[in-house]
Design a protein around this motif. Structure first.
Motif, mmCIF file in Angstrom:
data_model
loop_
_atom_site.group_PDB
_atom_site.id
_atom_site.type_symbol
_atom_site.label_atom_id
_atom_site.label_comp_id
_atom_site.label_asym_id
_atom_site.label_seq_id
_atom_site.Cartn_x
_atom_site.Cartn_y
_atom_site.Cartn_z
ATOM 1 N N GLU A 73 0.839 -1.197 0.000
ATOM 2 C CA GLU A 73 0.000 0.000 0.000
ATOM 3 C C GLU A 73 0.880 1.256 0.000
ATOM 4 O O GLU A 73 1.810 1.393 0.772
ATOM 5 C CB GLU A 73 -0.911 0.008 1.227
ATOM 6 C CG GLU A 73 -1.921 1.142 1.205
ATOM 7 C CD GLU A 73 -2.942 1.046 2.329
ATOM 8 O OE1 GLU A 73 -3.779 1.958 2.437
ATOM 9 O OE2 GLU A 73 -2.907 0.047 3.096
ATOM 10 N N GLY A 74 0.560 2.175 -0.907
ATOM 11 C CA GLY A 74 1.331 3.398 -1.038
ATOM 12 C C GLY A 74 2.493 3.301 -2.001
ATOM 13 O O GLY A 74 3.141 4.308 -2.301
ATOM 14 N N LEU A 75 2.773 2.106 -2.497
ATOM 15 C CA LEU A 75 3.870 1.909 -3.439
ATOM 16 C C LEU A 75 3.334 1.835 -4.877
ATOM 17 O O LEU A 75 2.152 1.629 -5.110
ATOM 18 C CB LEU A 75 4.639 0.631 -3.095
ATOM 19 C CG LEU A 75 5.237 0.575 -1.684
ATOM 20 C CD1 LEU A 75 5.976 -0.738 -1.473
ATOM 21 C CD2 LEU A 75 6.177 1.757 -1.427
ATOM 22 N N TYR A 76 4.241 1.985 -5.826
ATOM 23 C CA TYR A 76 3.862 2.057 -7.246
ATOM 24 C C TYR A 76 3.000 0.881 -7.688
ATOM 25 O O TYR A 76 1.985 1.039 -8.362
ATOM 26 C CB TYR A 76 5.135 2.132 -8.106
ATOM 27 C CG TYR A 76 4.866 2.121 -9.591
ATOM 28 C CD1 TYR A 76 4.616 3.301 -10.282
ATOM 29 C CD2 TYR A 76 4.866 0.920 -10.315
ATOM 30 C CE1 TYR A 76 4.371 3.294 -11.651
ATOM 31 C CE2 TYR A 76 4.620 0.901 -11.682
ATOM 32 C CZ TYR A 76 4.368 2.095 -12.337
ATOM 33 O OH TYR A 76 4.123 2.077 -13.689
ATOM 34 N N ILE A 77 3.393 -0.306 -7.287
ATOM 35 C CA ILE A 77 2.744 -1.507 -7.800
ATOM 36 C C ILE A 77 1.342 -1.723 -7.237
ATOM 37 O O ILE A 77 0.537 -2.470 -7.811
ATOM 38 C CB ILE A 77 3.637 -2.747 -7.513
ATOM 39 C CG1 ILE A 77 3.332 -3.888 -8.490
ATOM 40 C CG2 ILE A 77 3.510 -3.194 -6.065
ATOM 41 C CD1 ILE A 77 4.324 -5.040 -8.403
ATOM 42 N N TYR A 78 1.029 -1.045 -6.168
ATOM 43 C CA TYR A 78 -0.253 -1.271 -5.477
ATOM 44 C C TYR A 78 -1.440 -1.027 -6.398
ATOM 45 O O TYR A 78 -2.402 -1.809 -6.410
ATOM 46 C CB TYR A 78 -0.333 -0.366 -4.252
ATOM 47 C CG TYR A 78 -1.543 -0.615 -3.374
ATOM 48 C CD1 TYR A 78 -1.548 -1.661 -2.455
ATOM 49 C CD2 TYR A 78 -2.670 0.198 -3.463
ATOM 50 C CE1 TYR A 78 -2.648 -1.890 -1.638
ATOM 51 C CE2 TYR A 78 -3.773 -0.018 -2.646
ATOM 52 C CZ TYR A 78 -3.752 -1.067 -1.732
ATOM 53 O OH TYR A 78 -4.847 -1.294 -0.931
ATOM 54 N N ASP A 79 -1.379 0.037 -7.171
ATOM 55 C CA ASP A 79 -2.492 0.371 -8.067
ATOM 56 C C ASP A 79 -2.362 -0.280 -9.433
ATOM 57 O O ASP A 79 -3.334 -0.322 -10.198
ATOM 58 C CB ASP A 79 -2.589 1.890 -8.235
ATOM 59 C CG ASP A 79 -2.975 2.586 -6.938
ATOM 60 O OD1 ASP A 79 -3.797 2.011 -6.185
ATOM 61 O OD2 ASP A 79 -2.433 3.673 -6.664
#
Length: 536
Positions: A73-79
């Motif tokens: 959560e909050g990192l590039y890959i999360y979304d």
């Protein structure tokens, strides 16, 4: 003792979930993870020097493939990831033990495989020395029990070969065992979702690079240059609070000596000490993460990367090739010269590059030649000190005397004449066992250069000008000393060369005073027998 302010730094921790759960400082590298996992490719290989975060990258991949969405959560890959599927992960960390003895090899490999056999309830082990069959059964069991293709992550694949590089018999035995262990990576392709290998060096005879013909090699790929390490942009954005705290802490520590550091001073010092690595022809500046994190954690800029000495075998090969430390900084080679297998250290350049002592400095697309050099002050000084310890084993304490004289000259406590007298005594004390090896100008130049670099002097050797090379350039806060060293000739001749070839023109835009210093080494006395100083 000053109490340092700091954020949470996971020094030495290579476990992604621990770092995220403890809310420790983490520089987001999941963009590169997404680039790998979102492509149809299966096999990837990445080489980076030690202490560059390879193991943390491997563990990040583990957590991703285990579907642990909450950690990202909050990192590039999360979304980017929409499914967060869970895959069975088999992680083989070959740096788990030391492969110095034949008797230990099987115990280490058996322990690594046993952990996964226990996890996947593999009990039918017909031959515990059949590593290929054991890994095959692990992959089959994981695939059958989960219905998902298996992820295999191999960290420090070359650790066994590097440990045994000095022992040919042991390495031959290890090669066959490791080759057996890796063989299912091709044979079980239909059951594999993703395979990732990391290491330092390239060992072609392990068959990884020949049998896995679709292996994606990321080592020199511009898109993955910053997959490990810290870029300058990351440092100045994500780690800006750390720089601010470091500045505050350093001012607390050094204020008693009247020193004061601004934010920009600290940024410049971090760059000089830890920056300078490049891993593709785009030459993106990369900082050593191990050193940065340690500096922030300790509240001071010191040398952290070079905690172990340079391998004796490597220095021996340098001697065999008549390769001095000053020749390493600025040497030019095509990629094939340093991206080469290292089964046998017959050429020091591949090992020096792959281990992180040298890095890419420039690239000429017309000749396809790279210029190599030391990445930064930390590595340059550490390497020089290791060489000095090797060559001057019985005289190593003499470097302290030279260091004191250098600092006295720097702070104007002694004159250049007094400094030369210390150097003269230093040369005179070098054991004959060292100077007997190769009596020439280059030997004496290399010894003084390595000693000065090792004590932190701002010194260059073999600096190229339009009309030749300057032997040694020693820079002080208000003076630049151009030193020409002769062997069996005269100080007049040495000084005349500096003046005739107008070496000082290189520093025409520098406001510091220029002083030419010619010195001659006596063949009989093996030390300085005369010198000449010309102030310009």
């Amino acid at each position: 003792m000053a109490e340092y302010k700091r954020r949470g730094y996971a020094v030495g921790v290579q476990t992604f979930d621990w770092i995220r759960e403890q809310k420790s400082v983490y520089v987001d590298k999941t963009k590169y993870v997404w680039q790998m996992v979102s492509t149809p490719a299966t096999y990837f290989f990445l080489s980076r020097p030690r202490r560059f975060g390879k193991s943390l990258l491997v563990d990040t991949l583990r957590c991703y493939f285990e579907g642990r969405k909450e950690l990202f959560e909050g990192l590039y890959i999360y979304d980017q990831e929409k499914e967060w599927r869970q895959y069975p992960v088999v992680r083989l960390d070959l740096s788990r033990g030391k492969y110095y003895e034949k008797e230990r090899v099987h115990a280490i490999l058996d322990s690594i495989l046993s952990d996964h056999e226990e996890r996947w309830a593999v009990t039918d082990i017909k031959d515990e020395y059949s590593y290929d069959a054991r890994l095959t059964n692990i992959i089959k069991a994981a695939y059958k029990q989960t219905g998902e293709r298996v992820v295999v992550l191999i960290d420090e694949y070359d650790a066994p070969m590097l440990d045994s590089i000095h022992n040919r018999e042991l390495q031959d035995d290890l090669r066959e065992r490791i080759r057996s262990l890796f063989s299912p990576l091709k044979e079980q392709a239909q059951r594999l979702r993703f395979v990732f290998l990391t290491g330092i060096s390239k060992f072609s005879q392990l068959s990884v690079f020949s049998e896995l013909n679709n292996l994606q090699q990321l080592t020199f790929a511009p898109a993955f240059e910053a997959v490990c390490g810290i870029t300058e942009e990351e440092l100045l954005t994500e780690m800006k609070p750390d720089i601010e705290l470091l500045t505050e802490n350093m001012n607390k520590t050094y204020s008693r000596w009247g020193l004061h550091y601004t934010y920009d001073d600290v940024v410049a010092k971090l760059k000089q000490t830890y920056d300078g690595y490049h891993f593709s022809n785009e030459l993106t500046d990369i900082y050593c993460p191990w050193s940065l994190i340690n500096a922030f954690a300790m509240g001071d800029i010191q040398h952290f990367w070079f905690s172990t000495g340079t391998p004796t075998m490597l220095i021996n090969v340098m001697r065999q090739h008549s390769l001095s430390i000053q020749q390493l900084d600025g040497c030019q080679y095509p990629l094939r010269r340093f991206d080469a297998p290292t089964e046998r250290i017959t050429d020091p350049i591949p090992v020096l590059y792959q281990s992180g002592y040298l890095t890419l400095k420039e690239y000429n697309p017309l000749t396809k030649q790279f210029t190599l050099g030391f990445p930064n002050e930390e590595v340059r000084e550490g390497f020089a000190y290791s060489l000095y310890q090797y060559y001057m084993e019985d005289y190593v304490g003499s470097q302290d005397t030279l260091a004191n004289a250098y600092n006295d000259l720097r702070f104007k406590k002694i004159s250049i004449e007094q400094f030369i007298e210390v150097v003269r005594r230093w040369y005179a004390g070098i054991p004959y066992s060292i100077t007997d090896r190769n009596q020439n100008e280059q030997l004496y130049q290399s010894l003084i250069y390595a000693a000065l670099v090792g004590v932190g002097a701002d010194v260059q050797a073999e600096d190229q000008t339009a009309d030749g090379r300057m032997d040694i350039v020693l820079k002080m806060p208000d003076t630049i000393y151009i030193i020409e060293l002769k062997y069996g000739k005269s100080a007049d001749e040495a000084a005349e060369q500096i003046l005739k070839k107008d070496y000082a023109v290189r520093f025409a835009a520098d406001s510091r005073s220029i002083v030419a210093v010619g010195m001659n080494i006596s063949e009989d006395r093996r030390t300085i027998d005369s010198y000449k100083i010309v102030k310009k």
